[in-house]
Each structure stands twice: as C-alpha cells, then as structure tokens.
Enzyme design. Structure first.
Site, short mmCIF file in Angstrom:
data_model
loop_
_atom_site.label_atom_id
_atom_site.label_comp_id
_atom_site.label_asym_id
_atom_site.label_seq_id
_atom_site.Cartn_x
_atom_site.Cartn_y
_atom_site.Cartn_z
N SER A 159 -55.05 52.52 -43.69
CA SER A 159 -54.42 52.50 -45.02
C SER A 159 -55.21 51.59 -45.94
O SER A 159 -55.92 50.68 -45.48
CB SER A 159 -52.98 51.99 -44.90
OG SER A 159 -52.43 51.67 -46.16
N TYR A 185 -47.92 44.71 -42.17
CA TYR A 185 -48.34 46.11 -42.26
C TYR A 185 -49.85 46.20 -42.50
O TYR A 185 -50.54 46.99 -41.85
CB TYR A 185 -47.59 46.81 -43.40
CG TYR A 185 -47.93 48.28 -43.53
CD1 TYR A 185 -47.40 49.20 -42.62
CD2 TYR A 185 -48.76 48.75 -44.54
CE1 TYR A 185 -47.71 50.55 -42.72
CE2 TYR A 185 -49.07 50.10 -44.65
CZ TYR A 185 -48.53 51.00 -43.74
OH TYR A 185 -48.85 52.34 -43.85
#
Length: 327
Positions: A159, A185
C-alpha cells in the site's frame, strides 16, 4: 538497492482495469490461490482469473460469505483460511498440497485495516500478523508447490501507506510505543513490500518471483471500521443511504485489481522480481520525505531490512509453535 526498481513504460496506467491488464491471455492449465478472493479487489481478481480459465483456490475466513459471492464462477474452490491463526494457515496449505498440484500464481490479497481488536491471541499486532505474517507463513508452507510450477509468481498486496516509515524491529507489537493504528497499518504494508524483495532473492533460482503491489485508493470493506472523521481526511463521506462517496482520484474495484493481474501475467516481468508495482508498472523510487501518493520509499525495498524481516518472521512463527498459541 535493486536496479530492477524502475518503470518499464508498460503503456497501462491508473485507469487500466483488471480485464484490460489480463490482455486476453488464456490461463487454462494454470493454478492460482487468492487469499480473501471473495470480496473487494480480491473478488475481481478471482473473477478475472476464473474467466480466463485458471483454476482458482480462494482462502476465506467466512466460508458462507465466500460461497455466496463465488458460487456462479467456474473453476473456483474455497478453503477455510484465517491468517491470524497459524493452525488455520497450516491446514489450508496441507489441504492444497494434498492435490499434488503445481502452484503458478499465489496472490496474498487478504488484509485488515483499523481492526477493532489490536492484538491477536499471541500478543502480536493484529495488522502485522494478518496482513504480513500470516501470508509469510502461507507462502513458505506452499514453497514446494511453487517450485513445482517452474515459473511461479507470488504477488503480495502492499500500500502507499508504507510511506509512514520503516519497520520498528525493536517494537513490532507496540509494547513500548503508544499504539497508533495508522503506523501499525503502514508498517505491515512496508513488511509486505520487503517480503517480495527477500522472497524473490530466495526463490528466483527455483523459478519463483516475488512482487509487491500498491492497488491504489479504493473504497472496499477495509474501510468498514473507519470513523466519519477518518474518512473525511481522505475526502470521503457517507451518503444518505450509508454508501461511500469519494472524490476524484479513487479507483474502481476493477481498476484496483489491475496491478495484481498485471503482475500475475505480464510478459514484461519475465526474468524480473523483487519489485514494488503500481498502476500496472514497476514504481519509481521517490525521496523519503516525498508527499506524493505514488512511488516507493527506499525503506520498503531495502535488501538488508528484507533479510532481517525474513529471519525475524521465522523466529516469531517458531515461538508461536513452541508455545502452542495456535487456535
């Protein structure tokens, strides 16, 4: 630094769909595994592979939900998989290996964001354990099937959130630092990118190549735990019926799955690997302080960090086995 980390000018881009990235290729005879292949961009990935003739095995935590989504697709099989539990990962791998099939494409797609429970039963950070460590375990358990293919590709979803920074190896589970779900994350997605680097180094002599993918900004089930304030920071709001309304720049699910499919099938990537890709191309390296929402930061493709992460991951999984902390 890997010299392969530079764009190829693939002629595709951010608006390319997964179907377009497939390029009309016939995948009959190919076997693919897609974790979380029953929702969001995973579902589109499964659909495109299945329609192209591949046999697709979907790893799903919720079997009933997966059956509901996948029942109309051809050549698709579902096996229960919960990446947060080592025993479930081992059972999935054992079930697949019983078929004695070669594994041509492994897509480590499943993930969590902003989970309600921030530690798993082992005390591991939930996002690190699910997004990265479970996929590390799964890939290593399937290693012989990947070798059997002779020309396999492992695609792991990273990501743009890797831009938050490198992994803090001294505190993987936030026992010293205050917990921050965005940093958690981001580090899990840095780990996914580093995984592709080291996997490729170890696997290429066996015909196994590794790729990390930034799918782009897409509104999928991963947003379900985000507050309205958090969504607003991305320019997203909820409509009167609860649907998400996003600004320009967000991708459709079909566009979000495109780079995964491109990495799985593109002939431009023959003989290449260990790279971070986006918009159906290898991403450019950008400076550490770049504010761009594209490109890869050096810490996400650092070879020494990748090697260290692999070693740490092996140690973590052995510890979990010794303490019988599997579900």
């Amino acid at each position: 630094m890997t010299s392969a980390q530079k764009p190829l000018d693939s002629a595709f881009g951010s608006q390319t769909t997964a179907q377009e990235a497939l390029g009309g290729r016939d995948l009959r005879g190919k076997v693919a595994i897609v974790t979380g292949g029953h929702g969001g961009i995973g579902l589109e990935t499964t659909r495109v592979l299945s329609n192209a003739g591949a046999t697709v095995i979907v790893g799903a935590r919720d079997i009933n939900k997966a059956q509901d989504k996948l029942s109309a697709m051809k050549n698709v099989r579902i096996i229960q998989l919960d990446l947060a539990y080592p025993k479930s990962v081992d059972q999935f791998a054992a079930e697949f290996l019983k078929s004695d099939q070669a594994l041509d494409i492994l897509i480590n797609n499943a993930g969590v964001a902003n989970p309600q429970v921030i530690k798993d039963d082992r005390g591991f950070d939930t996002q690190f354990a699910t997004n990265y460590l479970g996929h590390f375990q799964l890939t290593t358990r399937l290693w012989e099937a990947l070798i059997k293919s002779g020309n396999s590709r492992v695609i792991t979803l990273s990501s743009i959130s890797h831009m938050v920074g490198p992994i803090d190896f001294s505190d993987l589970n936030f026992t010293k630092r205050p917990y921050n779900k965005d940093i958690s994350y981001g580090e899990s997605k840095t780990a996914c990118s580093l995984f592709a680097v080291e996997l490729d180094k170890r696997g290429k002599e066996h015909g196994i190549r590794g790729f990390a993918v930034n799918p782009g900004a897409i509104l999928t089930g991963l947003t379900r735990h985000m507050t309205d304030e958090e969504l607003a920071a991305w320019g997203v709001r909820r409509g009167e019926n609860g649907e998400f309304i996003s600004p320009a720049g967000f991708k459709t699910v079909e566009q979000g799955a495109a780079t995964t499919i491109w990495c799985a099938v593109s002939p431009l990537l023959e003989g290449k690997g260990g790279v971070y890709c986006e918009n159906c191309d290898i991403a450019a390296i950008v400076p550490p302080d770049s504010k761009l929402m594209t490109g890869v930061r050096e810490w996400a493709i650092d070879q020494s960090a990748a090697e260290k992460l692999w070693t740490v991951s092996e140690d973590l999984l052995r510890l979990g086995s010794i303490l019988e902390l599997s579900k």
